[in-house]
Design an enzyme around this catalytic site. Sequence first.
Site, short mmCIF file in Angstrom:
data_model
loop_
_atom_site.label_atom_id
_atom_site.label_comp_id
_atom_site.label_asym_id
_atom_site.label_seq_id
_atom_site.Cartn_x
_atom_site.Cartn_y
_atom_site.Cartn_z
N ARG A 43 0.83 -1.21 0.00
CA ARG A 43 0.00 0.00 0.00
C ARG A 43 0.86 1.25 0.00
NH1 ARG A 43 -2.74 -4.34 1.75
NH2 ARG A 43 -5.03 -4.33 1.74
N ASP A 335 -4.25 -15.52 7.31
CA ASP A 335 -2.96 -15.99 6.77
C ASP A 335 -2.19 -16.84 7.76
OD1 ASP A 335 -3.62 -14.64 4.47
OD2 ASP A 335 -2.48 -12.84 4.98
O1 SPQ Z 1 -1.28 -11.03 -1.65
P1 SPQ Z 1 -1.70 -12.44 -1.49
O2 SPQ Z 1 -0.97 -13.33 -2.44
O3 SPQ Z 1 -3.17 -12.64 -1.57
O4 SPQ Z 1 -1.21 -12.87 0.00
C1 SPQ Z 1 -1.87 -13.40 1.17
C2 SPQ Z 1 -0.72 -14.09 2.02
O5 SPQ Z 1 -0.90 -15.13 2.60
O6 SPQ Z 1 0.34 -13.46 2.08
C3 SPQ Z 1 -2.99 -14.38 0.87
F1 SPQ Z 1 -2.67 -15.45 0.33
O7 SPQ Z 1 -2.35 -12.36 2.03
C4 SPQ Z 1 -3.49 -11.55 1.75
C5 SPQ Z 1 -4.57 -11.83 2.79
O8 SPQ Z 1 -4.96 -13.17 2.80
C6 SPQ Z 1 -3.04 -10.12 1.85
C7 SPQ Z 1 -4.17 -9.15 1.99
C8 SPQ Z 1 -3.93 -7.71 1.80
O9 SPQ Z 1 -2.77 -7.25 1.92
O10 SPQ Z 1 -4.92 -6.99 1.55
C9 SPQ Z 1 -5.45 -9.56 2.34
C10 SPQ Z 1 -5.82 -10.98 2.53
O11 SPQ Z 1 -6.48 -11.45 1.38
P2 SPQ Z 1 -8.06 -11.28 1.15
O12 SPQ Z 1 -8.33 -12.11 -0.09
O13 SPQ Z 1 -8.72 -11.84 2.37
O14 SPQ Z 1 -8.36 -9.88 0.93
#
Ligand code: SPQ
Length: 448
Positions: A43, A335
Amino acid sequence: MAQPFVLLPTEDSHQTLQIQPPSTGLGLRGRIRVPGDKSISHRALMLGAIASGETTIEGLLLGEDPLSTAACFRAMGAEISELNSERVRVKGIGLQNLQEPIDVLNAGNSGTTIRLMMGLLAGQRDRFFCVTGDESLRSRPMARVIQPLSQMGAEIRGRQGNTRAPLAISGRSLQPIRYVSPIASAQVKSSILLAGLTCEGQTTVVEPALSRDHSERMFQAFGAKLTVNPEEISVTVEGPAELTGQAVVVPGDISSAAFWLVAGAIVPDSDLLIENVGVNPTRTGILEALQQMEAQITLENERIVAGEPVADLRVRSSNLQAIEIGGSLIPRLIDEVPILAVAAAFAKGTTIIRDAEELRVKESDRIAVMASELGRMGATISERPDGLEITGGAALQGATVDSYTDHRIAMSLAIAALQAKGQTQIQRAEAAAVSYPDFVPTLQQLLG
Ligand code: SPQ
């Protein structure tokens, strides 16, 4: 003496992490720091790129995911200095001024990069963008973002009936919406809010449970007009926004600290201090779950740093007890479920994790993979459609297991291996670098 941790290159250009816990026992002691928070790092780079003036970022995570974000925004004209964890400078180019890139934007393994970026790109009038990612990201659902953005007037096309990357985005003027999201997802919420920044009027997102709120905090710090309605669990932004570059300080990532919290709790004779960890209440579900399991975890030196709560976390060896969790706690520890499953394998009784079906669409199907790979090590673990059931107490045995190229799986299995009998080989363990490039050196340091 044999090295307890060795990374072995394999013929298919992956790496296998071999773990042989020393027979003398290995109490984990000392002070460590974890790398910068991944969500905040993404961000900070994105808002820095679309603000006016300069943004400085202290403590940026140098993991592969934020590197993907930086590469995408550089390709669209943002000037981002050399990446380091001390101080990165981003010269913003303004909210509506992203340049049309001359090639496909590659978000790598990062769901956050592709989904948040989509919200921003959708509103860049008269410019065209192609966005893709690695094999894992190309299999993850994108309709959750494409649908609400399309309601705002976005033109986005993708594979499999507009549900999968690669995606083609034709930027145009958007209209604000009120969107009631069926899932508690910070990526869905942030993507719509970023799109909302570019259009005239109020854009609102309502969530079924509160997801991480780093976007909201940072939008406000950069000068966007944003209101939060806790009763409804909604957030509203007013566009078009005028964002001004800020000095961002990124705290340590609680999702990375979680590996050491569980390691400290399950390895006898441990007493570990993890310094400078972000303890934003939308992320501290893991602390609550572990404390409910009777883990000896305390928060020390609690403070606010650049708008985010931060603390040092102390963990000592613990006699863990099983718990049952679900509901609104899940988005606050989503996570950390893989490493929580490891904790549960060492707890007394049967732990049940419900309402966590979102885990099936992460970098891997984290429900299926944790059940199969921890199962290979001898844990009593089974899948539920929406989570996991784990009965603790079975003695774990070293085994050959696979990360399925998922960073959180690789590191969770490594922590389980610390308390398994014999040698564990974790295939495709290089995946850890997505969020924690120094994970193995830190393991080595702790055993020092
Ligand atoms: O970025 P990415 O690949 O989706 O990473 C993950 C992780 O485990 O590092 C999910 F696999 O984190 C997401 C988290 O699950 C990061 C995130 C964010 O920075 O906004 C939000 C979460 O995902 P979501 O789908 O619930 O919005």
